[in-house]
Write an enzyme that holds these catalytic residues in place. Sequence first.
Site, PDB file in Angstrom:
ATOM      1  N   ASP A   1       7.241   1.471   2.437  1.00  0.00           N
ATOM      2  CA  ASP A   1       6.068   0.421   1.593  1.00  0.00           C
ATOM      3  C   ASP A   1       7.576   0.518   0.098  1.00  0.00           C
ATOM      4  O   ASP A   1       7.737  -0.336   0.094  1.00  0.00           O
ATOM      5  CB  ASP A   1       5.145   0.502   0.854  1.00  0.00           C
ATOM      6  CG  ASP A   1       4.038  -0.160   2.129  1.00  0.00           C
ATOM      7  OD1 ASP A   1       3.969  -1.371   2.395  1.00  0.00           O
ATOM      8  OD2 ASP A   1       4.128   0.944   2.397  1.00  0.00           O
TER       9      ASP A   1
ATOM     10  N   ASP B   1       8.379  -2.280   6.763  1.00  0.00           N
ATOM     11  CA  ASP B   1       7.458  -3.151   6.076  1.00  0.00           C
ATOM     12  C   ASP B   1       9.084  -3.903   5.210  1.00  0.00           C
ATOM     13  O   ASP B   1       8.789  -4.523   4.908  1.00  0.00           O
ATOM     14  CB  ASP B   1       7.063  -2.096   4.553  1.00  0.00           C
ATOM     15  CG  ASP B   1       5.802  -1.641   5.082  1.00  0.00           C
ATOM     16  OD1 ASP B   1       5.087  -1.547   6.343  1.00  0.00           O
ATOM     17  OD2 ASP B   1       5.163  -0.617   3.895  1.00  0.00           O
TER      18      ASP B   1
ATOM     19  N   ASP C   1       1.086  -0.846  -0.395  1.00  0.00           N
ATOM     20  CA  ASP C   1       0.284   0.058   0.413  1.00  0.00           C
ATOM     21  C   ASP C   1       1.309   1.065  -0.299  1.00  0.00           C
ATOM     22  O   ASP C   1       0.790   1.997   0.392  1.00  0.00           O
ATOM     23  CB  ASP C   1      -0.641  -0.008   1.127  1.00  0.00           C
ATOM     24  CG  ASP C   1      -0.250   0.058   2.461  1.00  0.00           C
ATOM     25  OD1 ASP C   1       1.153  -0.697   2.549  1.00  0.00           O
ATOM     26  OD2 ASP C   1      -1.142   0.562   3.894  1.00  0.00           O
TER      27      ASP C   1
END
Length: 319
Positions: free
Chosen positions: A16, A251, A11
């Site tokens: 990310d 992440d 996302d």
Amino acid sequence: MKKKKLILDVDTGVDDAQAIMMALAAPNVEILAITCSHGNATLDNVCKNTLRVLKTCNRLDIPVYRGCSEPVLGRKLNSGDFHGKDGLGDAPDPDAPGLELLQKRRAAKAIIKIVNQNPGEVTLVATAPLTNLAVAAQLNPSFCKNLKALYIMGGNSESRGNITVCGEFNFVADPEAAFIVLDRYTCPTYIATWEFTCKNILPWSFCDTWLAQDTEKARFMEKIYSYTRKMVQTERFQKELVSGPGFNSCDTYAVAAAIDDTLVTESVEVAVTVELEGAHARGMMVLDYMDLLKKKHKVFIMKSIDQEKFKQLLMNALK
């Protein structure tokens, strides 16, 4: 050396982006696809951000798929503007690639097709709400058996929350999806929880060195990370990090573990589920140390890592 085949489900906010760039830089990795989910930003922004990261790394050859724009039950969680309103620090690029570059196939169907075409070879790394993975399991329950492994950044192991009192964002953003995935995906599963990332944070001095590399990638990261960095370096936020202040690139931990099998130095194997009710506990991951759930499938909850290897993977991402 045979390369590891990965699908990244993202996302794309700033962390990310960091995770994608880490995977792109790993010589032992082949990214078969990137699938996009609601989460840090609207789905359109997530897709745009993903393409923008790939352009920065000269890897627009990697197929990107549009996924789900809302949770399984449609109770959408507002992620606010933690990574800026657009998810990448509100640092726009007028030359960013457009959505016409997205693949026509939707994310869940793409995951199923790619995994079934490469049985036992594909590792799925999820750094977003787990909606795309849950939909894939509902569309084709048997495909999960063909996965080599699943790595997740999400959930919590000590009931510490970062979006609700005791809920981590990715799981709280779609608790039903998290429940489905932890129930139906029976491949080897590794989870980087919120508390785990907090306890393995790096010093801000490393972040300075990391961003100071004289490359276009480093300049891109410094630009998109500036907004979030100012926010997370406030005293209030740093107090939430369990083990004191530092640089937490949530992440990247899940991606790093998928890249390097020796990165995680300590983990615990336990059955897990997700609480779907409760005023404070909805979305909280439950660890069944007493084996009361009688679940055959257990997951590996990451505890500690080799920080020097992790630092090197981060450094390589911006070279």
